[in-house]
Design a protein around this motif. Structure first.
Motif, short mmCIF file in Angstrom:
data_model
loop_
_atom_site.label_atom_id
_atom_site.label_comp_id
_atom_site.label_asym_id
_atom_site.label_seq_id
_atom_site.Cartn_x
_atom_site.Cartn_y
_atom_site.Cartn_z
N UNK A 198 0.29 -5.57 5.80
CA UNK A 198 -0.81 -5.92 4.91
C UNK A 198 -0.66 -5.09 3.63
N UNK A 199 -0.34 -5.78 2.57
CA UNK A 199 -0.23 -5.08 1.29
C UNK A 199 -1.61 -5.13 0.64
N UNK A 200 -2.42 -4.17 0.95
CA UNK A 200 -3.80 -4.17 0.43
C UNK A 200 -3.85 -3.67 -1.01
N UNK A 201 -2.95 -2.84 -1.35
CA UNK A 201 -2.90 -2.37 -2.74
C UNK A 201 -1.45 -2.21 -3.13
N UNK A 202 -1.07 -2.94 -4.14
CA UNK A 202 0.33 -2.86 -4.57
C UNK A 202 0.58 -1.56 -5.32
N UNK A 203 1.85 -1.26 -5.45
CA UNK A 203 2.20 0.04 -6.05
C UNK A 203 2.34 -0.03 -7.57
N UNK A 204 1.59 -0.97 -8.19
CA UNK A 204 1.62 -1.04 -9.65
C UNK A 204 0.28 -0.67 -10.24
N UNK A 239 6.45 5.02 -4.74
CA UNK A 239 7.67 4.46 -5.34
C UNK A 239 8.33 3.42 -4.46
N UNK A 240 8.40 3.70 -3.17
CA UNK A 240 9.15 2.81 -2.28
C UNK A 240 8.37 1.53 -1.98
N UNK A 241 7.05 1.58 -2.08
CA UNK A 241 6.24 0.39 -1.85
C UNK A 241 5.91 0.13 -0.40
N UNK A 242 6.42 0.96 0.50
CA UNK A 242 6.15 0.78 1.92
C UNK A 242 5.06 1.76 2.37
N UNK A 243 4.69 1.59 3.62
CA UNK A 243 3.71 2.50 4.20
C UNK A 243 4.30 3.91 4.27
N UNK A 244 3.47 4.87 3.92
CA UNK A 244 3.95 6.25 3.96
C UNK A 244 3.16 7.12 4.92
N UNK A 245 1.96 6.67 5.28
CA UNK A 245 1.14 7.55 6.13
C UNK A 245 0.94 7.01 7.55
N UNK A 268 -1.63 0.72 1.31
CA UNK A 268 -2.78 0.77 0.39
C UNK A 268 -2.69 2.01 -0.50
N UNK A 269 -3.78 2.31 -1.15
CA UNK A 269 -3.78 3.43 -2.09
C UNK A 269 -3.51 4.77 -1.42
N UNK A 270 -3.79 4.83 -0.11
CA UNK A 270 -3.57 6.10 0.58
C UNK A 270 -2.08 6.42 0.75
N UNK A 271 -1.27 5.43 0.54
CA UNK A 271 0.17 5.68 0.65
C UNK A 271 0.76 6.26 -0.63
#
Lengths: 296, 345
Positions: A198-204, A239-245, A268-271
């Protein structure tokens, strides 16, 4: 009488000697180190078109083109605004190395192996597009340099700090995903070769953060200087656009085969994490008014 | 009463007398020394332009022009380098003022402070003697035949996945003021970055990493640029930029992806190129900064390694050219701590 005059002479010699000794302090104490120097900055407007390149970036090196406008209140302090746009970016060695280890396409069942494909990995990356922001600058040092004992230039060093507004172009990972909002089960054959995300918030989007740096101006004449500048920014990004947390969304599907709950990786933004972004700028500074007087 | 009055008058007269006498004597000495120095300056080929000829062309305030960037070993004055736009006139004197002033004749500090003086005879400037006199004082700090010891720390800056902290040192000998040869080396302490962890999480791939153990190189250093700068127009600092190149060795160690696999070490021939910056705090102490690239052909664990033993895995290792860019900062100490000029002032 002779004794008195002798005493007076002795007294006088002693007092005059002491007074002279007291006067023999360093005559240059508290004096400026340099007189008659060219006042390159005082009450002048500086316009610096420049090219920039990022460094120490994880996935993409950005190339910038832009300008800085700065007004110098005096020889030491100034304020200004800079704006730079990045028309293109280039993959780093890390990106190339990671891509070389990734499969050409996503696995059929990404629950078992969620490794992204080369294209998905590359498309997920954000791209830095614009950096703008105001700053204040402090120029504590100036001097003269000789290059190969042949060319001699005046220069100054400055430090600056301000606020950066950074525009990031989002990656396009969505097209590789099967989100939880789909009405199909993730194990449906139509969802093979898709990442259950689920891409709730894109990294842009726009980011705001502190920026600071230092620079060197090497003067070619009274109103043109070569400018080299280091810029550091601290912004939140993924930067990577994937889940980080590691956080997940869960959705339960009910159908003839019974209830089944599936987990979807959430981006999402938390990543986003605070990250250093650094640039070198190379430009030419033009000063207006063109005449620079000398100090006393 | 008469005695006290006499005493008072005597003290008063005697108190005034030496200052008057000394100031008159000083003026005489000034004139004598100025003539003498002017003659001496002319003999030394130092350019003196006649004020009467040059006044109309001169910029206001160009009182004393001091070129202090000449090679230290020359006793005579070189033709002033072209800095363009009168650049060489700037920073005139800087911290040499106390040294240069007596050399060309005493300068009353008050007159320096207050600018050009009008003489009683109506001449435009009593100090017109000084206009357009170009003087080349000696270089403030000499390095020839001195040894420089540089303990430093550093950090690798171009690997996103693994960072190394450097602890090391270098010893250099200056065969001339610009050229030195040095032997240096450092050990590395490794730290894996957040990105190394995130790469595994996000891209599902374990990167191939080597840790650096140590590097030692024999270097040649050339001071390509030098100068001085004034901090807030108060404190003067001498500095130099040097280029560095060298040859040596670096030892690296494989970090196995699988903790159960053995690692091994590589010893690689290393080429070093770099650029550095040095600021003199005193005649013997400097702050030393350097950016260097230690280039080598390193060997890495194969991406499809299955062998646990190091000897087997080493045969299947892949080679790659590495640019190990490091930033180093240290304090350097020159020995002997002082030096003597070998040429005339």
């Amino acid at each position: 009488m002779k004794r008195i005059i002798g005493f007076l002479l002795l007294f006088n010699i002693l007092t005059v000697t002491t007074a002279n000794a007291a006067d023999r302090t360093d005559p240059l104490k508290d004096e400026p180190a340099v007189r008659k120097r060219i006042l390159y900055l005082n009450e002048r407007l500086e316009v610096t078109p420049s090219l920039g390149v990022s460094f120490l970036q994880d996935y993409k090196h950005s190339f910038l083109i832009g300008a800085k406008v700065e007004y110098h209140l005096n020889e030491y302090f100034s304020f200004g605004f800079s704006a730079h746009y990045s028309p293109f970016a280039m993959s780093t060695g890390l990106t190339d190395e990671i891509k070389s280890t990734l499969p050409d396409q996503l696995e059929a069942n990404t629950y078992i192996n969620p490794t992204p494909s080369k294209k998905a990995m590359e498309d997920a990356l954000d791209t830095l597009r614009m950096v703008i922001g105001p700053h204040i600058a402090y120029t504590p040092a100036f001097g003269k340099m000789g290059l190969f004992s042949t060319l001699f230039f005046n220069f100054d060093l400055y430090f600056y700090a301000g606020v950066a507004f950074v525009n990031l172009e989002a990656g396009s990972l969505k097209k590789y995903t099967n989100p939880s909002t789909d009405n199909t089960r993730p194990d449906d054959p139509s969802n093979q070769h898709k990442l259950h995300m689920d891409i709730e918030e894109e990294n842009g989007g726009w980011r705001i953060g502190p920026q600071a740096g230092f620079g060197l101006r090497v003067y070619l004449n009274r109103w043109i200087a070569v400018n080299v500048e280091f810029r550091w920014m601290y912004i939140k990004r993924n930067q990577a656009g994937f889940d980080a947390n590691g956080d997940r969304n869960y959705r339960t599907f009910t159908d003839l085969s019974g209830d089944a709950t599936f987990e979807y990786i959430k981006v999402d933004g938390k990543d986003q994490m605070w990250e250093n972004t650094m640039f070198f700028h190379f430009g030419a500074s033009f000063f207006f008014k063109q005449y620079a007087p000398r100090s006393e | 009463m008469k005695t006290w009055l006499t005493t008072f008058l005597t003290i008063f007269v005697l108190a005034l007398l030496p200052q008057n006498v000394s100031s008159q004597a000083k003026k005489k000495v000034d004139k004598k020394e100025t003539k003498k120095d002017t003659k001496k300056v002319a003999e030394d080929d130092i350019q003196i332009e006649d004020d009467s000829k040059g006044t109309s062309k001169k910029k206001e305030g160009d009182d004393i022009k001091i070129e202090d960037d000449a090679p230290p070993t020359t006793g005579k004055v070189d033709t002033p380098a072209k800095g363009g736009d009168g650049l060489d006139d700037d920073l005139s004197g800087l911290d040499e003022k106390p040294k240069t002033a007596p050399k060309t004749g005493p300068v009353d500090p008050k007159s320096v402070k207050s600018g050009p003086m009008k003489s009683s005879s109506g001449d435009s400037d009593e100090r017109s003697y000084w206009n357009d006199i170009k003087v080349v004082p000696r270089k403030l700090i000499l390095k020839q035949n001195r040894v420089e010891l540089i303990p430093y720390v550093g950090v690798t800056i171009n690997d996103n996945l693994i960072r190394h902290i450097l602890l090391g040192g270098e010893a250099a000998y200056y065969i001339s003021d610009a050229l030195s040869f040095s032997l240096g080396g450092h050990a590395y302490l490794k730290q894996q970055t957040d990105r190394a962890y995130l790469t595994g999480l996000q891209q599902r791939t374990l990167p191939t990493l080597n840790a650096y153990l140590w590097t030692a190189t024999l270097n040649a250093n050339y001071e390509a640029a030098y100068g001085k700068m004034a901090i807030h127009n108060k404190k003067i600092l001498q500095w130099g930029i040097f280029l560095s190149g060298g040859l040596g060795a670096t030892q690296t160690e494989i970090i196995p992806r699988n903790a159960g696999h053995e690692s091994w070490t590589n010893t690689n021939i290393t080429i070093q190129v770099g650029v550095g910056f040095r600021v003199f705090i005193s005649k013997w102490l400097t702050v030393w900064l350097s950016m260097r690239n230690y280039m080598m052909q390193d060997r890495f664990e194969s991406s499809d390694r299955i062998e646990a033993s190091a000897s087997e895995a080493e045969k299947a290792a892949s080679g790659r050219f590495i640019n190990n860019i490091v930033f180093q900062v240290g304090l350097s100490v020159f020995f002997p701590t002082d030096f003597e000029y070998t040429t005339f002032k």
